[in-house]
Structure formats: structure tokens, C-alpha cells
Design a protein around this motif. Structure first.
Motif, PDB file in Angstrom:
ATOM      1  N   ILE A 178      -9.739   0.892  -3.655  1.00 42.41           N
ATOM      2  CA  ILE A 178      -8.619   1.507  -4.373  1.00 42.41           C
ATOM      3  C   ILE A 178      -8.600   1.054  -5.823  1.00 42.41           C
ATOM      4  O   ILE A 178      -8.455   1.863  -6.751  1.00 42.41           O
ATOM      5  CB  ILE A 178      -7.289   1.170  -3.673  1.00 42.41           C
ATOM      6  CG1 ILE A 178      -7.198   1.910  -2.338  1.00 42.41           C
ATOM      7  CG2 ILE A 178      -6.103   1.519  -4.548  1.00 42.41           C
ATOM      8  CD1 ILE A 178      -6.023   1.501  -1.494  1.00 42.41           C
ATOM      9  N   LYS A 180     -11.415  -4.612   1.884  1.00 38.66           N
ATOM     10  CA  LYS A 180     -12.316  -3.568   1.385  1.00 38.66           C
ATOM     11  C   LYS A 180     -11.542  -2.351   0.906  1.00 38.66           C
ATOM     12  O   LYS A 180     -11.877  -1.747  -0.114  1.00 38.66           O
ATOM     13  CB  LYS A 180     -13.301  -3.160   2.485  1.00 38.66           C
ATOM     14  CG  LYS A 180     -14.367  -4.205   2.768  1.00 38.66           C
ATOM     15  CD  LYS A 180     -15.283  -3.749   3.890  1.00 38.66           C
ATOM     16  CE  LYS A 180     -16.341  -4.804   4.197  1.00 38.66           C
ATOM     17  NZ  LYS A 180     -17.229  -4.398   5.320  1.00 38.66           N
ATOM     18  N   VAL A 181     -10.502  -1.981   1.650  1.00 36.52           N
ATOM     19  CA  VAL A 181      -9.659  -0.865   1.228  1.00 36.52           C
ATOM     20  C   VAL A 181      -9.058  -1.151  -0.145  1.00 36.52           C
ATOM     21  O   VAL A 181      -9.084  -0.309  -1.049  1.00 36.52           O
ATOM     22  CB  VAL A 181      -8.549  -0.592   2.269  1.00 36.52           C
ATOM     23  CG1 VAL A 181      -7.551   0.415   1.731  1.00 36.52           C
ATOM     24  CG2 VAL A 181      -9.150  -0.078   3.563  1.00 36.52           C
ATOM     25  N   LYS A 194     -11.507  -5.699   6.458  1.00 40.11           N
ATOM     26  CA  LYS A 194     -11.365  -4.258   6.323  1.00 40.11           C
ATOM     27  C   LYS A 194     -10.247  -3.923   5.341  1.00 40.11           C
ATOM     28  O   LYS A 194     -10.388  -3.053   4.478  1.00 40.11           O
ATOM     29  CB  LYS A 194     -11.073  -3.624   7.691  1.00 40.11           C
ATOM     30  CG  LYS A 194     -12.231  -3.667   8.660  1.00 40.11           C
ATOM     31  CD  LYS A 194     -13.360  -2.752   8.223  1.00 40.11           C
ATOM     32  CE  LYS A 194     -14.484  -2.753   9.245  1.00 40.11           C
ATOM     33  NZ  LYS A 194     -15.631  -1.926   8.807  1.00 40.11           N
ATOM     34  N   THR A 222       0.829  -1.204   0.000  1.00 36.69           N
ATOM     35  CA  THR A 222       0.000   0.000   0.000  1.00 36.69           C
ATOM     36  C   THR A 222       0.865   1.256   0.000  1.00 36.69           C
ATOM     37  O   THR A 222       0.544   2.247  -0.672  1.00 36.69           O
ATOM     38  CB  THR A 222      -0.931   0.000   1.224  1.00 36.69           C
ATOM     39  OG1 THR A 222      -1.711  -1.199   1.222  1.00 36.69           O
ATOM     40  CG2 THR A 222      -1.865   1.191   1.203  1.00 36.69           C
ATOM     41  N   ASN A 246      -6.873   7.616  -3.400  1.00 38.61           N
ATOM     42  CA  ASN A 246      -6.399   6.616  -2.445  1.00 38.61           C
ATOM     43  C   ASN A 246      -6.242   7.146  -1.017  1.00 38.61           C
ATOM     44  O   ASN A 246      -6.689   6.489  -0.067  1.00 38.61           O
ATOM     45  CB  ASN A 246      -5.084   6.010  -2.936  1.00 38.61           C
ATOM     46  CG  ASN A 246      -5.273   5.237  -4.225  1.00 38.61           C
ATOM     47  OD1 ASN A 246      -6.384   4.877  -4.587  1.00 38.61           O
ATOM     48  ND2 ASN A 246      -4.185   4.987  -4.936  1.00 38.61           N
ATOM     49  N   ILE A 293      -9.602   7.296   0.570  1.00 39.58           N
ATOM     50  CA  ILE A 293     -10.090   5.962   0.927  1.00 39.58           C
ATOM     51  C   ILE A 293      -9.420   5.483   2.206  1.00 39.58           C
ATOM     52  O   ILE A 293     -10.066   4.922   3.096  1.00 39.58           O
ATOM     53  CB  ILE A 293      -9.836   4.978  -0.227  1.00 39.58           C
ATOM     54  CG1 ILE A 293     -10.689   5.367  -1.445  1.00 39.58           C
ATOM     55  CG2 ILE A 293     -10.162   3.542   0.192  1.00 39.58           C
ATOM     56  CD1 ILE A 293     -10.370   4.575  -2.691  1.00 39.58           C
ATOM     57  N   TYR A 294      -8.097   5.722   2.332  1.00 42.57           N
ATOM     58  CA  TYR A 294      -7.390   5.314   3.551  1.00 42.57           C
ATOM     59  C   TYR A 294      -8.017   5.953   4.779  1.00 42.57           C
ATOM     60  O   TYR A 294      -8.263   5.293   5.795  1.00 42.57           O
ATOM     61  CB  TYR A 294      -5.912   5.738   3.494  1.00 42.57           C
ATOM     62  CG  TYR A 294      -5.121   5.152   2.370  1.00 42.57           C
ATOM     63  CD1 TYR A 294      -5.424   3.902   1.853  1.00 42.57           C
ATOM     64  CD2 TYR A 294      -4.047   5.848   1.817  1.00 42.57           C
ATOM     65  CE1 TYR A 294      -4.688   3.370   0.812  1.00 42.57           C
ATOM     66  CE2 TYR A 294      -3.304   5.319   0.783  1.00 42.57           C
ATOM     67  CZ  TYR A 294      -3.630   4.085   0.278  1.00 42.57           C
ATOM     68  OH  TYR A 294      -2.909   3.577  -0.744  1.00 42.57           O
ATOM     69  N   ILE A 348     -11.753   4.662   5.604  1.00 42.76           N
ATOM     70  CA  ILE A 348     -11.782   3.302   6.138  1.00 42.76           C
ATOM     71  C   ILE A 348     -11.007   3.205   7.449  1.00 42.76           C
ATOM     72  O   ILE A 348     -11.332   2.410   8.319  1.00 42.76           O
ATOM     73  CB  ILE A 348     -11.209   2.307   5.104  1.00 42.76           C
ATOM     74  CG1 ILE A 348     -12.023   2.365   3.818  1.00 42.76           C
ATOM     75  CG2 ILE A 348     -11.225   0.891   5.647  1.00 42.76           C
ATOM     76  CD1 ILE A 348     -13.458   1.932   3.965  1.00 42.76           C
ATOM     77  N   ASP A 349      -9.983   4.051   7.598  1.00 41.54           N
ATOM     78  CA  ASP A 349      -9.106   3.928   8.764  1.00 41.54           C
ATOM     79  C   ASP A 349      -9.852   4.179  10.068  1.00 41.54           C
ATOM     80  O   ASP A 349      -9.511   3.609  11.103  1.00 41.54           O
ATOM     81  CB  ASP A 349      -7.943   4.915   8.641  1.00 41.54           C
ATOM     82  CG  ASP A 349      -6.890   4.681   9.708  1.00 41.54           C
ATOM     83  OD1 ASP A 349      -6.361   3.564   9.779  1.00 41.54           O
ATOM     84  OD2 ASP A 349      -6.611   5.610  10.482  1.00 41.54           O
TER      85      ASP A 349
END
Length: 337
Positions: free
Chosen positions: A260, A255-256, A252, A75, A305, A308-309, A312-313
Motif C-alpha cells: 500500500i 506485506k499488505v 502477511k 486500514t 489499495n 491489494i487487499y 493478498i486476502d
């Protein structure tokens, strides 16, 4: 007869001239000055957000670099590719849009085209590796027991070598980089496919190894993951809390990765469709005003990206804290007993 056939082939190839050879100045903007200014502001915002976002991801990861798991290392590599696109490529196009023409000449055009293709290919191959990692981790549980950090670094070396090879092949004489039809950006010379059979072979190779094959691997991996999750959800419910929490964390992370990949493909597929049509469709049949929109959309892929991080984080951190609290409660009960 053979001479006549060869003359016909030569004349048919000479009949087609790509857009950058039809005009005396291939780098003059074909858009209005107002459209160039809007595009310049758009890319400036995208460039700032993607630079700050990916820079933040890399900075935070560097603080715990010795604790990064293999999937997290991949990542971080994706963030490096996105940051490279933002820092190396976007300033060229931003300055050119505001200048109403490409101001860096053929040398700058080839450098810009190489950098965009290099980091774009690196991003896609990195996401392909991440999807395979997720597939093997979810669908083949024994895979996670032997994957170590040095395997991830070997994978990174392969990714960078792969991207370097395909981005540099055009400089070997089998391809090229050329200005876009609207004049203020540069890309792979898709129009070679209109001129010769060798050009068609080159473009088809690029499409297969740098788009179709990686995309097929990504789609296959996540389809298998979805099917596996549906069949294993009931089984995980019977396990203890620690295994359930571990399963939730893995999902999780999956899903990330899926988000992405989806964001990248959504941003790049319209550009790929236009490029393929430019290569194999009717010559110069794509309107110039239409061709600039997919290009700008593709340039925004590096911004998604980090968002998204962060989205979700929050859930990821809550899940981890919940799992830790559960384990702490269990350990306290054991001590009291």
C-alpha cells in the motif's frame, strides 16, 4: 542603501506573476479538447473503481467492526480517506475535463484543493502510523501486548487533526489554493515560493511535515522490518506450529502495508517532483502537457489499495484456514489421547 535594496526586492517579487494571473481566464483549459475528453474518461473509470473498491472494504469491515484489530482499524481509515478523495474530489475534475474548463470558480477551486490535500495528507499519515505499528509489532514484540483498540482510535483522532491543520493553514493567509497550469484542476499554490520568502517558508513547511518526514518514517520502519525478518526467520522455524502461523499472519499483514505504501508513493512522487520544481525551479519551466500526467497518476492512488487487499486476502485466508486446520487436528489428538 536600505531603501534601494528594499525597492529591488519589491521589484523582483513583482516581476514574477504566476500562471493564473497572467491570463484573463485562469480556468480555461490549456489542453486540446480531445486530451480533456481522454482525461475525463480516465478519471471516470478510476473514480468508479476506487469508490466501489473502498466502499466494499468499508462495508465488509463494518460487519465485524467489534472484532477489528488495531492494525485493521487503521486500514479502514485509509479506505475512508481514499473514498473521500473519490467521492468529494473526482466529480469536480471529471466535469471540468469534459467541459474543457474549470466550471466551479475560485470558491470551488479552493474547496477542491482543500479536499484533495486533506484526504491525501490523511492517507499518508495513516500509512505512516501503520508502518510504525508494523515496525513495533515485528521488531519490538512486547508492543503488541499493550496496544488496544482505544489506542488506535486516539491515533485516528491525531491523524484527522493533523490533516485538518495542514489543509486549513492556507486559509489563514500564509498560503492558498490555485488552478493547475492546464486549467481544469486545482491544487496547493506551489507558485507562492517564486513570489516571496514567506511563500518559500510555507512550501518548505508543507513539504517537510506532509511529505518528507512521513516518507522517511515509512522507509525507516520497513527497512528495519526487512532486516529483522531476515535475522529471525531461522529462530521462528524452531517454534511450534501455532507460533509459526501467527508469525506468517503478521508478515502477511506487513506485506499488505508495504505494498500500500509503495503504491501510494509511486503514484504521488512524480507529482511531488513536478510541484517542487514549479516552486523552486525556473518559473513556468514545466511544460503544461507534461504537468498533467503526474496529476492524473496521483489521482489514481485511491484505486490501488482495494486491489491489494483482494490479491493478498486470498493468500491470507488460505493461511488462516491452514492454521485453523492444524489447530483443529492438534485439539482432536489431545481429545483422543
Amino acid at each position: 542603501m536600505n531603501g534601494m535594496a528594499s525597492d529591488r526586492n519589491t521589484s523582483s517579487q513583482e516581476e514574477y506573476l504566476p500562471h493564473y494571473l497572467q491570463k484573463e481566464d485562469p480556468f480555461a483549459s490549456k489542453l486540446s479538447r480531445e486530451a480533456d475528453i481522454v482525461a475525463g474518461f480516465y478519471l471516470t473509470v478510476i473514480g468508479i473503481l476506487s469508490t466501489l473498491g473502498n466502499g466494499y472494504v468499508i462495508f465488509m469491515s463494518s460487519k465485524r467492526k467489534k472484532k477489528l484489530r488495531p492494525a485493521e482499524i487503521m486500514t479502514v481509515n485509509l479506505a475512508v480517506c481514499d473514498l473521500g478523495i473519490s467521492v468529494v474530489g473526482k466529480p469536480f475534475s471529471i466535469i471540468s475535463f469534459f467541459s474543457h474548463r474549470w466550471v466551479f470558480g475560485w470558491m470551488g477551486c479552493r474547496w477542491y484543493g482543500w479536499a484533495g490535500f486533506f484526504f491525501g495528507c490523511g492517507s499518508l499519515i495513516t500509512m505512516t502510523a501503520v508502518s510504525l505499528d508494523r515496525y513495533l509489532k515485528i521488531c519490538h514484540l512486547s508492543y503488541g501486548t499493550w496496544l488496544k483498540r482505544h489506542h488506535a482510535f486516539i491515533c485516528l483522532a491525531i491523524i484527522w487533526a493533523y490533516a485538518t491543520f495542514w489543509a486549513t493553514v492556507p486559509f489563514a493567509g500564509v498560503g492558498s489554493y490555485a488552478p493547475e497550469p492546464f486549467g481544469t484542476s486545482c491544487t496547493l499554490d506551489w507558485w507562492l515560493a517564486q513570489a516571496s520568502v514567506a511563500g518559500q517558508a510555507f512550501i518548505l513547511s508543507i513539504l517537510f511535515f506532509c511529505l518528507l518526514f512521513p516518507t522517511a518514517v515509512i522507509v525507516f520502519s520497513y527497512v528495519k522490518i526487512i532486516l529483522k525478518v531476515k535475522s529471525s526467520t531461522k529462530e521462528v522455524a524452531h517454534y511450534d506450529t501455532r507460533i509459526q502461523n501467527s508469525h506468517i499472519l503478521e508478515m502477511k499483514l506487513t506485506k499488505v502495508a508495504m505494498l500500500i505504501c509503495a503504491g501510494f508513493l509511486i503514484a504521488w512522487i512524480p507529482y511531488a517532483v513536478v510541484s517542487v520544481w514549479s516552486a523552486f525551479g525556473q518559473p513556468d519551466s514545466v511544460p503544461i502537457q507534461f504537468s498533467v500526467v503526474p496529476t492524473l497518476l496521483a489521482k489514481s492512488a485511491a484505486m490501488y489499495n482495494p486491489i491489494i487487499y483482494q490479491v493478498i486476502d486470498c493468500k491470507f485466508a488460505c493461511c488462516r484456514s491452514g492454521g485453523l486446520k492444524t489447530l483443529q487436528k492438534k485439539s482432536s489428538l489431545k481429545k483422543s489421547r
